[in-house]
Scaffold this active site. Structure first.
Site, PDB file in Angstrom:
ATOM      1  N   LYS A 112       0.816  -1.219   0.000  1.00 17.50           N
ATOM      2  CA  LYS A 112       0.000   0.000   0.000  1.00 17.50           C
ATOM      3  C   LYS A 112       0.848   1.268   0.000  1.00 17.50           C
ATOM      4  CE  LYS A 112      -4.522  -1.471   1.148  1.00 17.50           C
ATOM      5  NZ  LYS A 112      -5.817  -1.180   1.722  1.00 17.50           N
ATOM      6  N   LYS A 195      -6.221  -7.547  -7.632  1.00 18.47           N
ATOM      7  CA  LYS A 195      -7.530  -7.857  -7.050  1.00 18.47           C
ATOM      8  C   LYS A 195      -8.518  -6.722  -7.329  1.00 18.47           C
ATOM      9  CE  LYS A 195      -7.585  -6.223  -2.341  1.00 18.47           C
ATOM     10  NZ  LYS A 195      -7.956  -6.420  -0.983  1.00 18.47           N
ATOM     11  N   LYS A 198     -12.024  -1.356  -4.269  1.00 15.33           N
ATOM     12  CA  LYS A 198     -12.834  -0.133  -4.233  1.00 15.33           C
ATOM     13  C   LYS A 198     -12.037   1.070  -4.692  1.00 15.33           C
ATOM     14  CE  LYS A 198     -14.324  -1.226   0.454  1.00 15.33           C
ATOM     15  NZ  LYS A 198     -13.071  -1.644   1.073  1.00 15.33           N
TER      16      LYS A 198
HETATM   17  N1  AQP Z   1     -11.162  -8.633  -4.651  1.00 15.86           N
HETATM   18  C1  AQP Z   1     -11.479  -9.249  -3.524  1.00 15.86           C
HETATM   19  N2  AQP Z   1     -11.746 -10.577  -3.536  1.00 15.86           N
HETATM   20  C2  AQP Z   1     -12.088 -11.215  -2.382  1.00 15.86           C
HETATM   21  N3  AQP Z   1     -12.194 -10.614  -1.184  1.00 15.86           N
HETATM   22  C3  AQP Z   1     -11.941  -9.293  -1.132  1.00 15.86           C
HETATM   23  N4  AQP Z   1     -11.949  -8.400  -0.109  1.00 15.86           N
HETATM   24  C4  AQP Z   1     -11.621  -7.187  -0.594  1.00 15.86           C
HETATM   25  N5  AQP Z   1     -11.392  -7.245  -1.921  1.00 15.86           N
HETATM   26  C5  AQP Z   1     -11.576  -8.548  -2.278  1.00 15.86           C
HETATM   27  C6  AQP Z   1     -12.279  -8.720   1.277  1.00 15.86           C
HETATM   28  O1  AQP Z   1     -13.216  -7.759   1.728  1.00 15.86           O
HETATM   29  C7  AQP Z   1     -13.018  -7.548   3.129  1.00 15.86           C
HETATM   30  C8  AQP Z   1     -13.003  -6.097   3.418  1.00 15.86           C
HETATM   31  O2  AQP Z   1     -11.922  -5.507   2.768  1.00 15.86           O
HETATM   32  P1  AQP Z   1     -11.398  -4.074   3.188  1.00 15.86           P
HETATM   33  O3  AQP Z   1     -12.396  -3.057   2.830  1.00 15.86           O
HETATM   34  O4  AQP Z   1     -11.024  -4.065   4.609  1.00 15.86           O
HETATM   35  O5  AQP Z   1     -10.075  -3.801   2.467  1.00 15.86           O
HETATM   36  P2  AQP Z   1      -9.402  -4.328   1.228  1.00 15.86           P
HETATM   37  O6  AQP Z   1      -9.156  -5.788   1.312  1.00 15.86           O
HETATM   38  O7  AQP Z   1      -8.215  -3.458   1.059  1.00 15.86           O
HETATM   39  O8  AQP Z   1     -10.540  -4.066   0.122  1.00 15.86           O
HETATM   40  P3  AQP Z   1     -10.477  -3.113  -1.083  1.00 15.86           P
HETATM   41  O9  AQP Z   1     -11.815  -3.150  -1.750  1.00 15.86           O
HETATM   42  O10 AQP Z   1      -9.307  -3.418  -1.964  1.00 15.86           O
HETATM   43  O11 AQP Z   1     -10.306  -1.701  -0.399  1.00 15.86           O
HETATM   44  P4  AQP Z   1      -9.221  -0.603  -0.692  1.00 15.86           P
HETATM   45  O12 AQP Z   1      -9.335  -0.313  -2.141  1.00 15.86           O
HETATM   46  O13 AQP Z   1      -9.625   0.558   0.153  1.00 15.86           O
HETATM   47  O14 AQP Z   1      -7.887  -1.144  -0.306  1.00 15.86           O
HETATM   48  C9  AQP Z   1     -11.729  -8.259   3.519  1.00 15.86           C
HETATM   49  O15 AQP Z   1     -12.063  -9.465   4.208  1.00 15.86           O
HETATM   50  C10 AQP Z   1     -11.074  -8.571   2.211  1.00 15.86           C
HETATM   51  O16 AQP Z   1     -10.309  -9.762   2.252  1.00 15.86           O
END
Ligand code: AQP
Length: 336
Positions: A112, A195, A198
């Site tokens: 990150k 992956k 968001k």
């Molecule tokens: N692409 C994905 N496939 C499967 N699981 C996913 N999760 C996130 N993206 C995927 C799971 O969603 C939960 C919450 O995630 P988070 O919001 O805490 O953070 P993250 O994993 O960093 O999700 P994002 O969407 O990628 O957010 P940003 O863009 O802000 O970093 C977790 O259980 C995660 O595993």
């Protein structure tokens, strides 16, 4: 008593990846013998810059997504992290328990922070200590984790163990991971190596739970693929994902939405054209997501209702966390 904690960042709209990889599993856990605590982790969100004008609405949107996906706020506790001060208080104690060397090994910080590590926030670096506090302030016994969070849960266990050893107490449980049978990792629609996220700058890379049927159909139609037809039934999925990540991502999404085995979906579509497959995938996705997005929109139009639900969740969370924090203060020796 089994107690589950899990969190999601209100960093934007909720994606199909969040839903298939986490939220629908959280909803399913309510059927079992668990007390579930689900948190919009807004303190984690601000480790990267968040516009104050949109953070509150993103928090509401994630809350709405959880409820629309079947998380019952009467059965489970649903709230946002900043409203329970004990998360931050315990995080500070854990900043003093965890070692710099442990933090230096965390791969998510490296991912990150990117190349400009010196300029990352101190909060992003200390993120895993706050995550440990989120879990342990409730003495949660189980945490549903995706592959990407495994390392942080290991660290949570290390922090709990070191706290217990340092203060010669048997206070924190050693939290167990809950791994789901077919853990679904959803990849970007524009690049099968990344992956679905968001915060990806391209909205075409992801399906948001609030997307309309037309937006879903368009994103799936334009999803990156390769010139070959769909893979043969015999192709090993591990190898397939390496060689044709986009094709296997779409097959996986189809299987996860349908609730079927990925190998069966591969067999059913072997050798067929992507245009035919994409049209079936879009129809399936719209059918599964439409009820969720309709309920999400209803809740988002009723901010008072969602705010009331989250305020009630915060109150119940505080009732659990505050006495545990008081015990921790006593163990550490803080004067009351
Ligand atoms: N692409 C994905 N496939 C499967 N699981 C996913 N999760 C996130 N993206 C995927 C799971 O969603 C939960 C919450 O995630 P988070 O919001 O805490 O953070 P993250 O994993 O960093 O999700 P994002 O969407 O990628 O957010 P940003 O863009 O802000 O970093 C977790 O259980 C995660 O595993």
């Amino acid at each position: 008593m089994k107690r589950i904690f899990s969190g999601i960042q209100p960093t934007g709209g909720v994606t199909l990846g969040n839903y298939l990889g986490a939220i629908r599993n959280w909803a399913a856990l309510q059927q079992e013998d668990y007390e579930c605590i689900y948190c919009m982790v807004d303190l984690h969100a601000v480790t990267m810059w968040q516009d104050p004008a949109t953070l509150a609405d993103s928090t509401r949107e994630v809350g709405a997504a959880l409820i629309a996906s079947g998380i019952d706020p009467k059965k489970s506790i649903v709230f946002n992290q900043s409203q329970v001060a004990a998360h931050s208080q315990l995080a500070w104690v854990f900043n003093c328990v965890a070692r710099v060397g442990w933090m230096n090994r965390m791969t998510q910080f490296k991912d990150k922070a990117g190349k400009n590590r010196e300029n990352a926030s101190l909060g992003l670096y200390a993120y895993p200590a706050l995550m440990a506090a989120d879990i342990l302030i409730y003495k949660a016994t189980h945490v549903p984790v995706g592959e990407d969070q495994r390392q942080h849960l290991e660290l949570t266990r290390d922090i709990a163990q070191k706290f217990n050893n340092d203060f010669k107490v048997d206070f924190f449980p050693i939290t167990e991971p809950l791994i789901f049978g077919a853990a679904t990792r959803v990849m970007s629609l524009r690049n099968g190596e990344n992956k679905m996220s968001k915060s990806d700058p391209s909205d075409m890379s992801r399906i948001n739970l609030t997307d309309t049927a037309d937006e879903i159909a368009q994103k799936i139609r334009k999803a990156k693929t390769d010139p070959e037809p769909l893979p043969d039934a015999g192709v090993d999925p591990e190898e397939g994902r390496r060689e044709r990540p986009e094709a296997f991502n779409l097959l996986n999404i189809y299987a996860a939405l349908e609730g079927s085995d990925a190998a069966d979906v591969q067999t059913a579509w072997a050798g067929k054209s992507f245009s035919e497959f994409k049209s079936a995938l879009a129809d399936l996705m719209v059918a599964k997501l439409e009820p969720i997005s309709t309920e999400m929109r209803r809740l988002m139009d009723n901010k008072d209702e969602i705010d009331r639900i989250l305020a009630d969740g915060s109150e119940r969370a505080r009732a659990l966390a505050d006495p545990i924090m008081q015990d921790i203060n006593d163990i550490v020796g803080f004067l009351r």
